[in-house]
Design a protein around this motif. Structure first.
Motif, PDB file in Angstrom:
ATOM      1  N   PHE A  96      -2.064  94.253  43.213  1.00 17.74           N
ATOM      2  CA  PHE A  96      -2.367  92.963  43.829  1.00 17.74           C
ATOM      3  C   PHE A  96      -1.471  92.641  45.033  1.00 17.74           C
ATOM      4  N   SER A  97      -0.690  93.588  45.494  1.00 17.22           N
ATOM      5  CA  SER A  97       0.312  93.297  46.528  1.00 17.22           C
ATOM      6  C   SER A  97      -0.295  92.769  47.826  1.00 17.22           C
ATOM      7  N   GLU A  98      -1.516  93.173  48.147  1.00 12.72           N
ATOM      8  CA  GLU A  98      -2.176  92.706  49.378  1.00 12.72           C
ATOM      9  C   GLU A  98      -3.368  91.799  49.072  1.00 12.72           C
ATOM     10  N   ALA A  99      -3.412  91.273  47.874  1.00 13.29           N
ATOM     11  CA  ALA A  99      -4.563  90.466  47.460  1.00 13.29           C
ATOM     12  C   ALA A  99      -4.694  89.179  48.274  1.00 13.29           C
ATOM     13  N   LYS A 100      -5.945  88.775  48.457  1.00 10.86           N
ATOM     14  CA  LYS A 100      -6.252  87.520  49.142  1.00 10.86           C
ATOM     15  C   LYS A 100      -7.089  86.632  48.221  1.00 10.86           C
ATOM     16  N   ILE A 101      -7.095  85.350  48.531  1.00 11.65           N
ATOM     17  CA  ILE A 101      -7.804  84.388  47.691  1.00 11.65           C
ATOM     18  C   ILE A 101      -9.230  84.213  48.202  1.00 11.65           C
ATOM     19  N   ALA A 102     -10.193  84.497  47.321  1.00  9.80           N
ATOM     20  CA  ALA A 102     -11.606  84.335  47.669  1.00  9.80           C
ATOM     21  C   ALA A 102     -12.036  82.886  47.488  1.00  9.80           C
ATOM     22  N   ASP A 103     -11.644  82.285  46.389  1.00  8.43           N
ATOM     23  CA  ASP A 103     -11.922  80.867  46.148  1.00  8.43           C
ATOM     24  C   ASP A 103     -10.936  80.348  45.114  1.00  8.43           C
ATOM     25  N   ILE A 104     -10.814  79.031  45.060  1.00 10.63           N
ATOM     26  CA  ILE A 104      -9.789  78.434  44.197  1.00 10.63           C
ATOM     27  C   ILE A 104     -10.231  77.045  43.757  1.00 10.63           C
ATOM     28  N   GLU A 105      -9.914  76.694  42.526  1.00  9.58           N
ATOM     29  CA  GLU A 105     -10.122  75.329  42.023  1.00  9.58           C
ATOM     30  C   GLU A 105      -8.759  74.649  41.934  1.00  9.58           C
ATOM     31  N   ILE A 106      -8.618  73.553  42.670  1.00  7.96           N
ATOM     32  CA  ILE A 106      -7.385  72.770  42.655  1.00  7.96           C
ATOM     33  C   ILE A 106      -7.720  71.417  42.040  1.00  7.96           C
ATOM     34  N   ASN A 107      -6.956  71.012  41.042  1.00  7.94           N
ATOM     35  CA  ASN A 107      -7.309  69.746  40.407  1.00  7.94           C
ATOM     36  C   ASN A 107      -6.084  68.912  40.062  1.00  7.94           C
ATOM     37  N   LEU A 108      -6.366  67.676  39.759  1.00  7.55           N
ATOM     38  CA  LEU A 108      -5.353  66.753  39.247  1.00  7.55           C
ATOM     39  C   LEU A 108      -5.929  66.068  38.024  1.00  7.55           C
ATOM     40  N   ASN A 109      -5.218  66.138  36.907  1.00 12.91           N
ATOM     41  CA  ASN A 109      -5.579  65.370  35.715  1.00 12.91           C
ATOM     42  C   ASN A 109      -4.851  64.037  35.750  1.00 12.91           C
ATOM     43  N   VAL A 110      -5.571  62.966  35.464  1.00 13.81           N
ATOM     44  CA  VAL A 110      -4.950  61.645  35.408  1.00 13.81           C
ATOM     45  C   VAL A 110      -5.174  61.051  34.022  1.00 13.81           C
ATOM     46  N   PRO A 111      -4.197  60.333  33.484  1.00 19.38           N
ATOM     47  CA  PRO A 111      -4.295  59.821  32.107  1.00 19.38           C
ATOM     48  C   PRO A 111      -5.100  58.526  32.009  1.00 19.38           C
ATOM     49  N   VAL A 112      -6.392  58.610  32.369  1.00 17.73           N
ATOM     50  CA  VAL A 112      -7.253  57.428  32.307  1.00 17.73           C
ATOM     51  C   VAL A 112      -8.562  57.786  31.617  1.00 17.73           C
ATOM     52  N   ASP A 113      -9.219  56.751  31.089  1.00 21.70           N
ATOM     53  CA  ASP A 113     -10.520  56.893  30.453  1.00 21.70           C
ATOM     54  C   ASP A 113     -11.589  56.951  31.549  1.00 21.70           C
ATOM     55  N   PHE A 114     -12.392  57.989  31.558  1.00 16.89           N
ATOM     56  CA  PHE A 114     -13.422  58.146  32.585  1.00 16.89           C
ATOM     57  C   PHE A 114     -14.347  56.929  32.627  1.00 16.89           C
ATOM     58  N   ASN A 115     -14.803  56.464  31.467  1.00 17.72           N
ATOM     59  CA  ASN A 115     -15.719  55.321  31.433  1.00 17.72           C
ATOM     60  C   ASN A 115     -15.064  54.059  31.975  1.00 17.72           C
ATOM     61  N   ASP A 116     -13.788  53.853  31.631  1.00 19.34           N
ATOM     62  CA  ASP A 116     -13.077  52.663  32.070  1.00 19.34           C
ATOM     63  C   ASP A 116     -12.920  52.628  33.589  1.00 19.34           C
ATOM     64  N   TYR A 117     -12.864  53.802  34.213  1.00 14.47           N
ATOM     65  CA  TYR A 117     -12.676  53.905  35.665  1.00 14.47           C
ATOM     66  C   TYR A 117     -13.977  54.230  36.404  1.00 14.47           C
ATOM     67  N   SER A 118     -15.100  54.092  35.721  1.00 16.57           N
ATOM     68  CA  SER A 118     -16.374  54.534  36.303  1.00 16.57           C
ATOM     69  C   SER A 118     -16.722  53.798  37.599  1.00 16.57           C
ATOM     70  N   GLU A 119     -16.374  52.497  37.700  1.00 18.46           N
ATOM     71  CA  GLU A 119     -16.694  51.777  38.932  1.00 18.46           C
ATOM     72  C   GLU A 119     -15.841  52.251  40.098  1.00 18.46           C
ATOM     73  N   VAL A 120     -14.604  52.634  39.836  1.00 20.44           N
ATOM     74  CA  VAL A 120     -13.748  53.177  40.891  1.00 20.44           C
ATOM     75  C   VAL A 120     -14.301  54.516  41.363  1.00 20.44           C
ATOM     76  N   PHE A 121     -14.742  55.351  40.427  1.00 17.77           N
ATOM     77  CA  PHE A 121     -15.315  56.642  40.805  1.00 17.77           C
ATOM     78  C   PHE A 121     -16.652  56.447  41.519  1.00 17.77           C
ATOM     79  N   THR A 122     -17.400  55.414  41.123  1.00 21.69           N
ATOM     80  CA  THR A 122     -18.632  55.084  41.827  1.00 21.69           C
ATOM     81  C   THR A 122     -18.327  54.687  43.268  1.00 21.69           C
ATOM     82  N   LEU A 123     -17.249  53.942  43.462  1.00 18.32           N
ATOM     83  CA  LEU A 123     -16.825  53.573  44.820  1.00 18.32           C
ATOM     84  C   LEU A 123     -16.581  54.825  45.651  1.00 18.32           C
ATOM     85  N   PHE A 124     -15.924  55.825  45.060  1.00 10.18           N
ATOM     86  CA  PHE A 124     -15.700  57.090  45.775  1.00 10.18           C
ATOM     87  C   PHE A 124     -17.025  57.703  46.207  1.00 10.18           C
ATOM     88  N   TYR A 125     -17.964  57.757  45.255  1.00  7.54           N
ATOM     89  CA  TYR A 125     -19.209  58.457  45.535  1.00  7.54           C
ATOM     90  C   TYR A 125     -20.186  57.663  46.392  1.00  7.54           C
TER      91      TYR A 125
END
Length: 340
Positions: free
Chosen positions: A114-143
């Motif tokens: 793997f010494s010359e390996a390159k990244i084809a694709d990657i998933e980067i995420n952040l977990n947050v300690p909140v209830d998805f349903n409780d924050y649904s309106e905030v996520f709706t605002l995003f979308y």
């Protein structure tokens, strides 16, 4: 036991590498495709912890034979480290992951460099300690900012909250090489504590472009040597894709609609009173048809347009609409994503 310190941080969920060498004397599953002047041979090596595709193509160009070799491996770093994909792996943990992966492959009769390996694709995420349903309106605002993209979750263009579609997860392709998803990780994994995941999937072109902005390339070496870069990429994208647009949307769409309908209701009642018709009594009930989003927006309307009964009206709002505290939730998300 899941380490919560490793859950709630920006990290890598899944990663694909290419540009590595592979040797094996073992026979694995092969797919051969003969078409015209081209022969494609694909070897697939699968395991619970990884999958490898070794592709060999022989084709004729003019009077000469040409060959092309392409290798790709997909794996979840944290599954290799701890056996779960709940926690995130940071780039400075990747050398240990690669060492473990190399050893595992060698035991299966496969030698990889793997010494010359390159990244084809990657998933980067952040977990947050909140209830998805409780924050649904905030996520709706995003979308609500993504109407021009190929949004899979259908969210109404209407400003009426009753017409919004609140899904268990939101998924959107932001471009040809970037997708974004928000979903309940605790529901997916049956956890006894709340975890909502915000996840970017960057394909090759998007990842290269993101790294180039920091004068880095898509090599595995550059990612390991610059472990904080994925945090910068994640935060920059969230800010550009959602935060700035969402705050503008509140000021340019949510608040003006509430004010317009509030004044229309008041005007209609004034006309009813003048002509002896029955007045409607509850302006807030009427506004529930639209997107209140936060109770403080109602208080702003009262302070601006109802000075006479301000104290009484504010008490009514606090008593009935205090649960509409989405600004507080949005601020918490901002503090989590962009800590001081």
């Amino acid at each position: 036991m899941v380490d919560k310190k490793k859950i709630f941080r920006i990290g890598i969920d899944k990663i694909s590498l290419y540009n590595f060498s592979i040797k094996t004397n073992k026979e694995f599953q092969k797919l051969i495709d003969n078409r015209g002047n081209c022969v494609k041979e694909k070897t697939i090596i699968t395991d619970e912890l990884f999958s490898i595709i070794n592709s060999y193509t022989l084709f004729q160009e003019g009077e000469e034979l040409q060959e092309n070799i392409f290798n790709k491996i997909v794996f979840n770093p944290n599954k290799l480290l701890t056996g779960d994909n709940i926690c995130n792996t940071t780039p400075d943990q990747l050398p240990k992951v690669i060492e473990k992966l190399t050893k595992l492959l060698k035991e299966k009769g496969v030698e990889i460099d793997f010494s010359e390996a390159k990244i084809a694709d990657i998933e980067i995420n952040l977990n947050v300690p909140v209830d998805f349903n409780d924050y649904s309106e905030v996520f709706t605002l995003f979308y609500k900012q993504l109407k021009k993209s190929k949004l899979i979750s259908e969210i109404s263009d209407s400003e009426k909250i009753s017409e919004f579609k609140i899904d268990e997860s939101y998924f959107s392709r932001l471009s040809r090489s970037v997708t974004f998803k928000i979903y309940s990780k605790d529901r997916e994994k049956g956890l006894n504590f709340k975890v909502t995941r915000l996840e970017y999937y960057l394909e090759s072109l998007a990842y290269k472009y993101a790294m180039n902005k920091y004068n880095l390339d898509s090599s595995l070496k550059d990612l390991i040597a610059n472990p904080k870069v994925i945090e910068d990429i994640f935060r920059e994208r969230v800010k550009k894709d959602f935060i700035i647009k969402s705050l503008k949307y509140i000021e340019n769409n949510v608040k003006p609609v509430l004010e317009r309908e509030y004044l229309a209701f008041k005007k209609a009642n004034a006309l009813a009173k003048m002509t002896g018709r029955k007045e409607e009594r509850n302006v807030y009930k009427y506004l529930e048809k639209f997107w209140i989003f936060d109770y403080s927006f109602l208080i702003e309307l009262i302070e601006k347009h109802n000075i006479k009964n301000k104290g009484r009206e504010i008490k009514r709002v606090l008593k009935k609409y205090i649960q509409h505290d989405n600004l507080k939730k949005l601020n918490y998300l901002l503090e989590t994503i962009f800590p001081h």
